[in-house]
Design a protein around this motif. Structure first.
Motif, mmCIF file in Angstrom:
data_model
loop_
_atom_site.group_PDB
_atom_site.id
_atom_site.type_symbol
_atom_site.label_atom_id
_atom_site.label_comp_id
_atom_site.label_asym_id
_atom_site.label_seq_id
_atom_site.Cartn_x
_atom_site.Cartn_y
_atom_site.Cartn_z
ATOM 1 N N ASN A 115 -45.914 -4.546 37.958
ATOM 2 C CA ASN A 115 -45.700 -3.483 36.983
ATOM 3 C C ASN A 115 -44.423 -2.674 37.250
ATOM 4 O O ASN A 115 -44.304 -1.538 36.805
ATOM 5 C CB ASN A 115 -46.910 -2.541 36.959
ATOM 6 C CG ASN A 115 -48.132 -3.210 36.363
ATOM 7 O OD1 ASN A 115 -48.034 -3.941 35.384
ATOM 8 N ND2 ASN A 115 -49.286 -2.967 36.952
ATOM 9 N N ILE A 116 -43.486 -3.281 37.973
ATOM 10 C CA ILE A 116 -42.206 -2.629 38.234
ATOM 11 C C ILE A 116 -41.149 -3.227 37.304
ATOM 12 O O ILE A 116 -40.951 -4.442 37.271
ATOM 13 C CB ILE A 116 -41.765 -2.809 39.703
ATOM 14 C CG1 ILE A 116 -42.845 -2.271 40.656
ATOM 15 C CG2 ILE A 116 -40.432 -2.112 39.932
ATOM 16 C CD1 ILE A 116 -43.087 -0.789 40.544
ATOM 17 N N TYR A 117 -40.483 -2.351 36.554
ATOM 18 C CA TYR A 117 -39.455 -2.792 35.617
ATOM 19 C C TYR A 117 -38.175 -1.982 35.847
ATOM 20 O O TYR A 117 -38.220 -0.866 36.354
ATOM 21 C CB TYR A 117 -39.909 -2.588 34.164
ATOM 22 C CG TYR A 117 -40.910 -3.613 33.678
ATOM 23 C CD1 TYR A 117 -40.552 -4.583 32.741
ATOM 24 C CD2 TYR A 117 -42.222 -3.617 34.142
ATOM 25 C CE1 TYR A 117 -41.468 -5.517 32.288
ATOM 26 C CE2 TYR A 117 -43.138 -4.543 33.697
ATOM 27 C CZ TYR A 117 -42.759 -5.497 32.771
ATOM 28 O OH TYR A 117 -43.671 -6.422 32.328
ATOM 29 N N ALA A 118 -37.074 -2.574 35.457
ATOM 30 C CA ALA A 118 -35.784 -1.880 35.502
ATOM 31 C C ALA A 118 -35.269 -1.727 34.078
ATOM 32 O O ALA A 118 -35.424 -2.625 33.247
ATOM 33 C CB ALA A 118 -34.777 -2.660 36.340
ATOM 34 N N GLU A 119 -34.672 -0.594 33.805
ATOM 35 C CA GLU A 119 -34.163 -0.315 32.468
ATOM 36 C C GLU A 119 -32.676 -0.634 32.382
ATOM 37 O O GLU A 119 -31.911 -0.296 33.277
ATOM 38 C CB GLU A 119 -34.402 1.151 32.112
ATOM 39 C CG GLU A 119 -33.909 1.553 30.736
ATOM 40 C CD GLU A 119 -34.212 3.004 30.402
ATOM 41 O OE1 GLU A 119 -33.449 3.599 29.624
ATOM 42 O OE2 GLU A 119 -35.217 3.531 30.938
ATOM 43 N N GLU A 120 -32.299 -1.313 31.304
ATOM 44 C CA GLU A 120 -30.889 -1.628 31.068
ATOM 45 C C GLU A 120 -30.544 -1.348 29.618
ATOM 46 O O GLU A 120 -31.425 -1.283 28.747
ATOM 47 C CB GLU A 120 -30.597 -3.109 31.396
ATOM 48 C CG GLU A 120 -30.740 -3.473 32.859
ATOM 49 C CD GLU A 120 -30.316 -4.906 33.141
ATOM 50 O OE1 GLU A 120 -29.638 -5.502 32.267
ATOM 51 O OE2 GLU A 120 -30.667 -5.425 34.208
ATOM 52 N N ASP A 121 -29.259 -1.199 29.359
ATOM 53 C CA ASP A 121 -28.798 -1.018 27.985
ATOM 54 C C ASP A 121 -28.881 -2.341 27.235
ATOM 55 O O ASP A 121 -28.900 -3.426 27.832
ATOM 56 C CB ASP A 121 -27.359 -0.517 27.969
ATOM 57 C CG ASP A 121 -27.228 0.877 28.561
ATOM 58 O OD1 ASP A 121 -28.204 1.660 28.476
ATOM 59 O OD2 ASP A 121 -26.160 1.177 29.123
ATOM 60 N N LEU A 122 -28.911 -2.245 25.922
ATOM 61 C CA LEU A 122 -28.879 -3.451 25.104
ATOM 62 C C LEU A 122 -27.577 -4.209 25.340
ATOM 63 O O LEU A 122 -26.556 -3.622 25.690
ATOM 64 C CB LEU A 122 -28.994 -3.093 23.622
ATOM 65 C CG LEU A 122 -30.281 -2.413 23.157
ATOM 66 C CD1 LEU A 122 -30.191 -2.118 21.661
ATOM 67 C CD2 LEU A 122 -31.502 -3.285 23.450
ATOM 68 N N LYS A 123 -27.635 -5.517 25.158
ATOM 69 C CA LYS A 123 -26.424 -6.322 25.278
ATOM 70 C C LYS A 123 -25.435 -5.893 24.201
ATOM 71 O O LYS A 123 -25.781 -5.808 23.018
ATOM 72 C CB LYS A 123 -26.747 -7.809 25.127
ATOM 73 C CG LYS A 123 -27.809 -8.334 26.081
ATOM 74 C CD LYS A 123 -27.375 -8.272 27.527
ATOM 75 C CE LYS A 123 -28.415 -8.905 28.442
ATOM 76 N NZ LYS A 123 -28.092 -8.762 29.867
ATOM 77 N N ASN A 124 -24.225 -5.631 24.614
ATOM 78 C CA ASN A 124 -23.208 -5.241 23.644
ATOM 79 C C ASN A 124 -21.916 -5.995 23.941
ATOM 80 O O ASN A 124 -21.932 -7.036 24.582
ATOM 81 C CB ASN A 124 -22.996 -3.719 23.648
ATOM 82 C CG ASN A 124 -22.773 -3.177 25.057
ATOM 83 O OD1 ASN A 124 -22.214 -3.853 25.917
ATOM 84 N ND2 ASN A 124 -23.221 -1.952 25.288
ATOM 85 N N ASN A 125 -20.814 -5.483 23.440
ATOM 86 C CA ASN A 125 -19.498 -6.123 23.642
ATOM 87 C C ASN A 125 -19.452 -7.546 23.095
ATOM 88 O O ASN A 125 -18.672 -8.382 23.576
ATOM 89 C CB ASN A 125 -19.101 -6.127 25.119
ATOM 90 C CG ASN A 125 -18.973 -4.721 25.681
ATOM 91 O OD1 ASN A 125 -18.556 -3.804 24.976
ATOM 92 N ND2 ASN A 125 -19.348 -4.548 26.934
ATOM 93 N N TRP A 126 -20.291 -7.827 22.097
ATOM 94 C CA TRP A 126 -20.239 -9.148 21.469
ATOM 95 C C TRP A 126 -18.938 -9.314 20.687
ATOM 96 O O TRP A 126 -18.447 -8.367 20.071
ATOM 97 C CB TRP A 126 -21.409 -9.339 20.510
ATOM 98 C CG TRP A 126 -22.740 -9.524 21.160
ATOM 99 C CD1 TRP A 126 -23.747 -8.610 21.244
ATOM 100 C CD2 TRP A 126 -23.232 -10.708 21.788
ATOM 101 N NE1 TRP A 126 -24.840 -9.150 21.894
ATOM 102 C CE2 TRP A 126 -24.550 -10.441 22.237
ATOM 103 C CE3 TRP A 126 -22.688 -11.974 22.017
ATOM 104 C CZ2 TRP A 126 -25.332 -11.392 22.902
ATOM 105 C CZ3 TRP A 126 -23.468 -12.920 22.682
ATOM 106 C CH2 TRP A 126 -24.764 -12.630 23.111
ATOM 107 N N ILE A 127 -18.423 -10.508 20.711
ATOM 108 C CA ILE A 127 -17.301 -10.873 19.843
ATOM 109 C C ILE A 127 -17.860 -11.806 18.773
ATOM 110 O O ILE A 127 -18.298 -12.930 19.074
ATOM 111 C CB ILE A 127 -16.180 -11.567 20.627
ATOM 112 C CG1 ILE A 127 -15.609 -10.616 21.680
ATOM 113 C CG2 ILE A 127 -15.075 -12.032 19.681
ATOM 114 C CD1 ILE A 127 -14.579 -11.260 22.588
ATOM 115 N N LEU A 128 -17.898 -11.329 17.533
ATOM 116 C CA LEU A 128 -18.426 -12.127 16.429
ATOM 117 C C LEU A 128 -17.314 -13.004 15.857
ATOM 118 O O LEU A 128 -16.179 -12.560 15.712
ATOM 119 C CB LEU A 128 -19.001 -11.221 15.343
ATOM 120 C CG LEU A 128 -20.060 -10.204 15.779
ATOM 121 C CD1 LEU A 128 -20.590 -9.447 14.566
ATOM 122 C CD2 LEU A 128 -21.200 -10.875 16.521
ATOM 123 N N THR A 129 -17.656 -14.232 15.554
ATOM 124 C CA THR A 129 -16.669 -15.157 14.998
ATOM 125 C C THR A 129 -17.162 -15.694 13.660
ATOM 126 O O THR A 129 -18.317 -15.492 13.272
ATOM 127 C CB THR A 129 -16.418 -16.348 15.948
ATOM 128 O OG1 THR A 129 -17.526 -17.272 15.862
ATOM 129 C CG2 THR A 129 -16.267 -15.881 17.392
#
Length: 235
Positions: A115-129
């Motif tokens: 029951n141990i979790y780590a919090e992270e930001d959403l994946k970003n910095n995508w380059i859309l093509t």
């Protein structure tokens, strides 16, 4: 990944707008990589086993109005995974359940506790093509990113390629990748490829959002301290 995607549609409505959820089953392929573990015969042998074992694994993504949950079926069914299974999952960048709550990601840290979790930001910095390809008749668009690994004082960057489908308007995908204008049907991170095998719209599958009230969420500093204590205990 040349897999046939089976789309099971029980009504014309898409997804959870009608109170139903969406489930996606992903297969996994780990490919050979030139030079990887060439200087370590044991790890190279384990990688070769992982290449074969990866094809047997299935992962599930459950999408609800609250977010999504990504998990490996075999790990949930078994309390103890073999050493080779854990190595295969590690090679696939899978370290436990991933919960996407729309505004943040929660990664299970099984080494520290169930029951141990780590919090992270959403994946970003995508380059859309504008590059496209058909995946079982679904028009998908290519997006790229970078996966960064810190190893001591060294930083290693590996390419990430996601193929997402705007006609499936769910901003989710495997192992925490998402935040794109459509469901990720194929994801390549380094030499690992996740590919959707089955998509079920209007699914009865769900995950208990209230269960998150019982988990402990660590920030980056707390996570580093917890691993430091664990390593000190193991040593």
């Amino acid at each position: 990944m040349n897999k046939i995607i089976v789309i099971l549609i029980l009504s014309a409505a898409v997804g959870y707008s009608q109170g139903k959820n969406v489930t996606v089953a992903y297969g996994l392929i780990i490919e050979k990589e030139t030079g990887l573990f060439d200087n370590n015969a044991m790890l190279k042998s384990m990688l070769e086993k992982s290449i074969l074992e990866s094809k047997k694994l299935t992962f599930q993504l459950i999408i609800t109005e609250n977010g999504s949950k990504f998990f490996n079926e075999e790990m949930l069914d078994s309390d103890i995974a073999s050493h080779s299974q854990r190595f295969t999952l590690a090679m696939a960048n899978y370290m436990g359940i991933v919960i996407n709550l729309k505004e943040k990601l929660l990664f299970q840290k099984e080494m520290l506790g169930e029951n141990i979790y780590a919090e992270e930001d959403l994946k970003n910095n995508w380059i859309l093509t504008n590059e496209t390809k058909l995946i079982d008749k679904y028009l998908c668009y290519k997006a790229t990113n970078v996966y960064t690994v810190l190893n001591g004082s060294k930083i290693f960057s590996h390419p990430v390629i996601a193929w997402y489908c705007p006609k499936l308007p769910f901003p989710y995908g495997p192992v925490g990748y998402g935040n794109l204008p459509g469901l990720i049907l194929e994801l390549r991170v380094r030499n690992t490829v996740y590919g959707a095998k089955n998509i079920k719209l209007n699914s009865d599958s769900n995950f208990d959002i209230k269960a998150l009230e019982k988990i402990k969420i660590l920030d980056k500093k707390q996570l580093e301290e917890a691993y430091y204590k664990l390593n000190d205990f193991i040593d």
